[in-house]
Design a protein around this motif. Structure first.
Motif, PDB file in Angstrom:
ATOM      1  N   LEU A 133       4.605   6.461  -1.976  1.00  0.00           N
ATOM      2  CA  LEU A 133       3.993   6.163  -0.689  1.00  0.00           C
ATOM      3  C   LEU A 133       3.996   4.660  -0.409  1.00  0.00           C
ATOM      4  O   LEU A 133       4.235   4.224   0.721  1.00  0.00           O
ATOM      5  N   ASP A 137       5.780   2.370   2.621  1.00  0.00           N
ATOM      6  CA  ASP A 137       5.156   1.325   3.420  1.00  0.00           C
ATOM      7  C   ASP A 137       6.093   0.131   3.599  1.00  0.00           C
ATOM      8  O   ASP A 137       6.243  -0.410   4.695  1.00  0.00           O
ATOM      9  N   GLY A 214       0.075   4.034   2.570  1.00  0.00           N
ATOM     10  CA  GLY A 214       0.231   4.934   3.710  1.00  0.00           C
ATOM     11  C   GLY A 214      -0.090   4.310   5.042  1.00  0.00           C
ATOM     12  O   GLY A 214       0.282   4.855   6.091  1.00  0.00           O
ATOM     13  N   LYS A 215      -0.760   3.165   5.047  1.00  0.00           N
ATOM     14  CA  LYS A 215      -1.188   2.577   6.320  1.00  0.00           C
ATOM     15  C   LYS A 215      -0.007   2.044   7.126  1.00  0.00           C
ATOM     16  O   LYS A 215       0.064   2.234   8.344  1.00  0.00           O
ATOM     17  N   GLY A 218       2.236   4.922   8.178  1.00  0.00           N
ATOM     18  CA  GLY A 218       1.497   5.680   9.185  1.00  0.00           C
ATOM     19  C   GLY A 218       1.544   4.992  10.537  1.00  0.00           C
ATOM     20  O   GLY A 218       1.707   5.636  11.577  1.00  0.00           O
ATOM     21  N   TYR A 264      -2.932  10.714  10.468  1.00  0.00           N
ATOM     22  CA  TYR A 264      -3.533  11.136   9.195  1.00  0.00           C
ATOM     23  C   TYR A 264      -3.404  10.039   8.134  1.00  0.00           C
ATOM     24  O   TYR A 264      -4.378   9.708   7.444  1.00  0.00           O
ATOM     25  N   LEU A 265      -2.216   9.456   8.013  1.00  0.00           N
ATOM     26  CA  LEU A 265      -1.992   8.432   6.984  1.00  0.00           C
ATOM     27  C   LEU A 265      -2.849   7.193   7.241  1.00  0.00           C
ATOM     28  O   LEU A 265      -3.386   6.600   6.304  1.00  0.00           O
ATOM     29  N   THR A 268      -6.619   7.941   6.437  1.00  0.00           N
ATOM     30  CA  THR A 268      -6.944   8.168   5.019  1.00  0.00           C
ATOM     31  C   THR A 268      -6.459   7.041   4.116  1.00  0.00           C
ATOM     32  O   THR A 268      -6.577   7.141   2.890  1.00  0.00           O
ATOM     33  N   ALA A 269      -5.925   5.968   4.680  1.00  0.00           N
ATOM     34  CA  ALA A 269      -5.331   4.898   3.877  1.00  0.00           C
ATOM     35  C   ALA A 269      -6.355   4.189   2.993  1.00  0.00           C
ATOM     36  O   ALA A 269      -6.088   3.910   1.822  1.00  0.00           O
ATOM     37  N   ARG A 272      -7.226   5.578  -0.384  1.00  0.00           N
ATOM     38  CA  ARG A 272      -6.162   5.531  -1.389  1.00  0.00           C
ATOM     39  C   ARG A 272      -6.016   4.141  -2.005  1.00  0.00           C
ATOM     40  O   ARG A 272      -5.186   3.939  -2.886  1.00  0.00           O
TER      41      ARG A 272
END
Length: 286
Positions: A133, A137, A214-215, A218, A264-265, A268-269, A272
């Motif tokens: 992931l 990024d 993921g940010k 995302g 979503y990513l 929820t970043a 994580r």
């Protein structure tokens, strides 16, 4: 309405007057097209920028991994982009398998290219025990280069033009009939290339987004998906795929999961975020 558009076309800028050609270099026995150069430029510049990102503390992979990734990602872009284009936009090509290999004639799906690159990243990460992931990024920050060059190549080719319009900057494309149209390729170059790069640049270099797995990817999915969804209102969809039975074009439909996945990513970043141990170097980043 038709008469009005035709009248506008006589006063609009004609594509032929721009002096553009799909061929960048013609040696008689061999031609180099801008479409091919756009892919090559996108990969090379993206590779260069990826190495710049990896120089920062807490990188998810080393230079040797990046070199391997470029090879895998190139295969993913070509194979994924072509396969998705045929399945979603031109399934009739399957009746003549030879047409599948004619990449020089155009016909690539960005959504398929995303899937191809994602599979390449997952393969590289599993092979080397890396965080897939976080690699996504970093790669997401490099993709706008390819999108920008690709959309400019679409414009030079006089393809993927927009819907009929009477805006002052409308252009009459040779293959679009005697109708003035939106230069939607340039709209996409601005949103998918310039705007998307600027936002990701700010998040990477001016915030701690790269430490929230993921940010960045995302954000990429959200901006690209939303931007493409909106621009589809100005872009002329492929014949038969303009208004599907659920009310959207094929391009808009393929953007919906990107928008939802991006939201979503991003949401929820933060959960994580963990202590980042760099693959290269000896500096840890909390």
């Amino acid at each position: 309405m038709i008469l009005t558009l035709l009248a506008d076309a006589t006063a609009a800028l004609h594509f032929d007057s721009l002096g553009l050609s799909p061929v960048a270099l013609d040696l008689g026995f061999f031609q180099i097209k801008w479409y091919s150069l756009a892919y090559i430029a996108g990969i090379i510049v993206g590779w260069w920028y990826l190495l710049k990102l990896l120089d920062k503390p807490g990188a998810p992979m080393a230079r040797r991994h990046a070199d391997d990734l470029i090879f895998y990602a190139t295969i993913g872009i070509i194979a994924g982009g072509r396969i998705a284009y045929i399945l979603f936009y031109k399934p009739e090509i399957l009746a003549d398998p030879i047409q599948i290999l004619k990449l020089w004639e155009g016909g690539m799906s960005f959504h398929g290219g995303v899937i191809g690159v994602s599979l390449a990243i997952v393969y590289l990460a599993r092979k080397n025990g890396l965080n897939w992931l976080r690699i996504h990024d970093y790669v997401a920050c490099c993709v706008p280069f390819g999108l920008f060059f690709g959309r400019l190549a679409n414009f030079v080719n006089g393809e993927l033009w927009g819907r009929a319009t009477d805006v002052p900057w409308a252009i009459v494309f040779p293959r679009g009939g005697d109708v003035a149209r939106h230069p939607s390729q340039l709209y996409e170059a601005g949103v998918e290339g310039v705007l998307l790069f600027a936002v990701l640049w700010f998040l990477f270099w001016r915030t701690d987004a790269r430490y929230q797995p993921g940010k960045l990817v995302g954000t990429f999915l959200l901006i690209y998906g939303a931007g493409r969804f909106i621009i589809e209102h100005f872009r002329q969809p492929d014949e038969g795929l303009e208004h599907l039975w659920w009310g959207l074009s094929m391009g808009q439909t393929l953007c919906v999961p990107m928008i939802l996945g991006g939201l979503y990513l991003i949401a929820t970043a933060k959960r994580r975020r963990v202590r980042v141990e760099p693959v290269a170097g000896d500096q840890s980043v909390a």
